[in-house]
Design a protein around this motif. Structure first.
Motif, PDB file in Angstrom:
ATOM      1  N   LEU A   1      29.335  56.043  81.847  1.00  0.00           N
ATOM      2  CA  LEU A   1      30.350  56.722  81.041  1.00  0.00           C
ATOM      3  C   LEU A   1      31.103  57.750  81.869  1.00  0.00           C
ATOM      4  CD1 LEU A   1      28.014  57.463  77.998  1.00  0.00           C
ATOM      5  CD2 LEU A   1      29.720  55.641  78.138  1.00  0.00           C
ATOM      6  N   ASP A   2      32.414  57.818  81.710  1.00  0.00           N
ATOM      7  CA  ASP A   2      33.240  58.825  82.374  1.00  0.00           C
ATOM      8  C   ASP A   2      32.899  60.187  81.775  1.00  0.00           C
ATOM      9  OD1 ASP A   2      35.206  60.536  83.329  1.00  0.00           O
ATOM     10  OD2 ASP A   2      36.874  59.215  82.824  1.00  0.00           O
TER      11      ASP A   2
ATOM     12  N   ARG B   1      25.275  53.469  69.326  1.00  0.00           N
ATOM     13  CA  ARG B   1      25.792  52.131  68.996  1.00  0.00           C
ATOM     14  C   ARG B   1      26.952  51.802  69.918  1.00  0.00           C
ATOM     15  NH1 ARG B   1      25.063  54.706  63.861  1.00  0.00           N
ATOM     16  NH2 ARG B   1      23.381  53.720  62.724  1.00  0.00           N
ATOM     17  N   LEU B   2      26.887  50.625  70.521  1.00  0.00           N
ATOM     18  CA  LEU B   2      27.968  50.151  71.383  1.00  0.00           C
ATOM     19  C   LEU B   2      28.635  48.981  70.679  1.00  0.00           C
ATOM     20  CD1 LEU B   2      29.496  50.068  74.092  1.00  0.00           C
ATOM     21  CD2 LEU B   2      27.737  48.495  74.900  1.00  0.00           C
TER      22      LEU B   2
ATOM     23  N   TRP C   1      20.288  60.392  79.986  1.00  0.00           N
ATOM     24  CA  TRP C   1      21.704  60.688  80.226  1.00  0.00           C
ATOM     25  C   TRP C   1      21.782  61.240  81.654  1.00  0.00           C
ATOM     26  CZ3 TRP C   1      25.154  60.068  76.055  1.00  0.00           C
ATOM     27  CH2 TRP C   1      24.562  59.911  74.798  1.00  0.00           C
ATOM     28  N   LYS C   2      21.725  60.361  82.646  1.00  0.00           N
ATOM     29  CA  LYS C   2      21.628  60.783  84.044  1.00  0.00           C
ATOM     30  C   LYS C   2      23.017  61.052  84.636  1.00  0.00           C
ATOM     31  CE  LYS C   2      19.990  59.274  88.542  1.00  0.00           C
ATOM     32  NZ  LYS C   2      19.482  58.146  89.303  1.00  0.00           N
TER      33      LYS C   2
ATOM     34  N   ALA D   1      32.832  62.589  87.998  1.00  0.00           N
ATOM     35  CA  ALA D   1      31.627  62.810  87.188  1.00  0.00           C
ATOM     36  C   ALA D   1      31.413  61.637  86.237  1.00  0.00           C
ATOM     37  CB  ALA D   1      31.765  64.107  86.399  1.00  0.00           C
ATOM     38  N   TRP D   2      30.174  61.131  86.253  1.00  0.00           N
ATOM     39  CA  TRP D   2      29.780  60.024  85.394  1.00  0.00           C
ATOM     40  C   TRP D   2      28.426  60.342  84.783  1.00  0.00           C
ATOM     41  CZ3 TRP D   2      33.316  56.127  85.005  1.00  0.00           C
ATOM     42  CH2 TRP D   2      34.287  56.067  85.987  1.00  0.00           C
ATOM     43  N   VAL D   3      28.087  59.622  83.753  1.00  0.00           N
ATOM     44  CA  VAL D   3      26.749  59.700  83.176  1.00  0.00           C
ATOM     45  C   VAL D   3      26.260  58.270  82.985  1.00  0.00           C
ATOM     46  CG1 VAL D   3      25.445  60.215  81.070  1.00  0.00           C
ATOM     47  CG2 VAL D   3      26.973  61.913  82.013  1.00  0.00           C
TER      48      VAL D   3
END
Length: 172
Positions: free
Chosen positions: A7-8, A34-35, A54-55, A66-68
């Protein structure tokens, strides 16, 4: 099912310590996620589960993007870790047994799909494996639901929307 989604996070919306983030304070482990994807104006569920991590990740050309990495497990993992211990059941159809088990662990009655079933389960008085004494149902709820479904020649599964589902032997 499991999934890892990148995720951005350039605006810190997925930062659990950032109080101004869009999703604060809900960026935490075991939060339901939910995706869904949209195709030709129709929305389809792909996976529904629970966040196990949530890394934060940094990278890109400058190393500052930055990403997660969000890791998700489906309801099967939760059911495998949730004991059914203490459930006492009367004689009932397999669908009622599954439904009562889901009630016992606190799963919403509006978020499940359970066939009625056509086999009757006997009253639950399982023997404790260590002492041999009579006991109520014990062990992981996942194994319990799968055993009830197998007795019916049915199936117990979690669909893409995250709904625990029981199909009795006549469903197919």
């Amino acid at each position: 099912a499991t999934a890892t989604i990148l995720l951005d996070n350039s605006d810190r919306r997925f930062d659990s310590t950032y109080a101004s983030g869009d999703y604060y304070p809900n960026v935490k482990k075991m939060k339901r996620v939910r995706l869904r994807v949209q195709w030709d104006g129709v929305e389809y569920p792909r996976i529904s589960g629970f966040a196990t991590g949530w890394k934060p990740i940094w990278g890109g050309d400058t190393g500052n993007d930055a990403w997660v990495a969000l890791t998700i497990v489906d309801l099967f993992k939760v059911l495998n870790l949730t004991p059914i211990d203490g459930l006492v059941a009367s004689e009932e159809l397999t669908g009622a047994r599954i439904g009562n088990g889901l009630d016992w662990i606190g799963w919403s009655a509006t978020d499940r799909a359970v066939d009625t079933g056509f086999h009757t389960c006997v009253a639950e008085t399982a023997a404790d494996e260590t002492t041999g004494a009579a006991a109520s149902a014990t062990g992981p709820s996942l194994a319990y639901f799968q055993d009830v479904a197998a007795a019916e020649d049915g199936s117990f599964f979690v669909d893409a929307a995250g709904t625990p589902t029981f199909h009795d032997g006549h469903h197919r």
